[in-house]
Design a protein around this motif. Structure first.
Motif, mmCIF file in Angstrom:
data_model
loop_
_atom_site.group_PDB
_atom_site.id
_atom_site.type_symbol
_atom_site.label_atom_id
_atom_site.label_comp_id
_atom_site.label_asym_id
_atom_site.label_seq_id
_atom_site.Cartn_x
_atom_site.Cartn_y
_atom_site.Cartn_z
ATOM 1 N N SER A 1 59.393 25.296 46.159
ATOM 2 C CA SER A 1 57.983 25.517 45.837
ATOM 3 C C SER A 1 57.653 25.486 44.352
ATOM 4 O O SER A 1 56.483 25.614 43.994
ATOM 5 N N GLY A 2 58.661 25.371 43.494
ATOM 6 C CA GLY A 2 58.409 25.382 42.066
ATOM 7 C C GLY A 2 58.032 26.748 41.516
ATOM 8 O O GLY A 2 57.563 26.856 40.394
ATOM 9 N N LEU A 3 58.269 27.796 42.307
ATOM 10 C CA LEU A 3 57.948 29.158 41.887
ATOM 11 C C LEU A 3 59.200 29.896 41.433
ATOM 12 O O LEU A 3 60.284 29.663 41.970
ATOM 13 N N SER A 4 59.039 30.817 40.502
ATOM 14 C CA SER A 4 60.111 31.755 40.192
ATOM 15 C C SER A 4 60.048 32.884 41.222
ATOM 16 O O SER A 4 59.048 33.038 41.938
ATOM 17 N N HIS A 5 61.110 33.682 41.267
ATOM 18 C CA HIS A 5 61.119 34.813 42.193
ATOM 19 C C HIS A 5 59.974 35.776 41.867
ATOM 20 O O HIS A 5 59.282 36.259 42.764
#
Length: 152
Positions: free
Chosen positions: A37-41
């Motif tokens: 998703s291209g998200l960080s945690h």
């Protein structure tokens, strides 16, 4: 050093396992979220908290506490999420200093795409490797730590 209550072998092993497991699991989660998703945690957790909040919004100070980060750290993350169109900011009409983070439709869609893979990683590397009794003990033990540290 006379009054220090040093950890015994089992306590030290538990502490070290906690640190190692947390770091390894966080690394796997970070890799999965970035790839899927291209998200960080942390960004994922921000979207989760906003999606669970009334009207999909939380005051920035409350959100910082919920995701256990500093206000400045959260401001940076919200700026990145805002640039991606996943959240927007809203000022509080009653308090001009109050700023809310608001989940956008695009943010909800990104969260819905990221969540299945996230759950798969958590399940594969934590939940499914433990027995039901171990999961319950982990929940109870770490829940007590969180309560004593004022996080819940």
């Amino acid at each position: 050093m006379g009054d220090t209550n040093w950890l015994n072998d089992d306590e030290m092993a538990a502490w070290q396992a906690f640190l190692m497991a947390g770091a390894l699991l966080d690394r796997r989660i970070e890799e999965q979220l970035k790839a899927d998703s291209g998200l960080s945690h942390l960004q994922y957790e921000v979207l989760v908290r906003l999606s669970a909040a009334p009207d999909d919004e939380l005051r920035m100070s409350e959100l910082a506490g919920a995701v256990i980060t500093t206000k400045s750290g959260l401001t940076y993350q919200i700026t990145q999420l805002e640039k991606a169109g996943l959240v927007r900011r809203r000022t509080c009409a009653a308090d001009v200093r109050g700023v809310y983070a608001v989940l956008t439709d695009a943010g909800r869609a990104r969260l819905e795409r990221a969540a299945p893979g996230h759950v798969e990683v958590v399940r594969a590397h934590l939940i499914d490797v433990l027995s039901e009794d171990q999961v319950r003990a982990l929940k109870d033990g770490l829940g007590e730590v969180v309560r004593r540290l004022g996080g819940g």
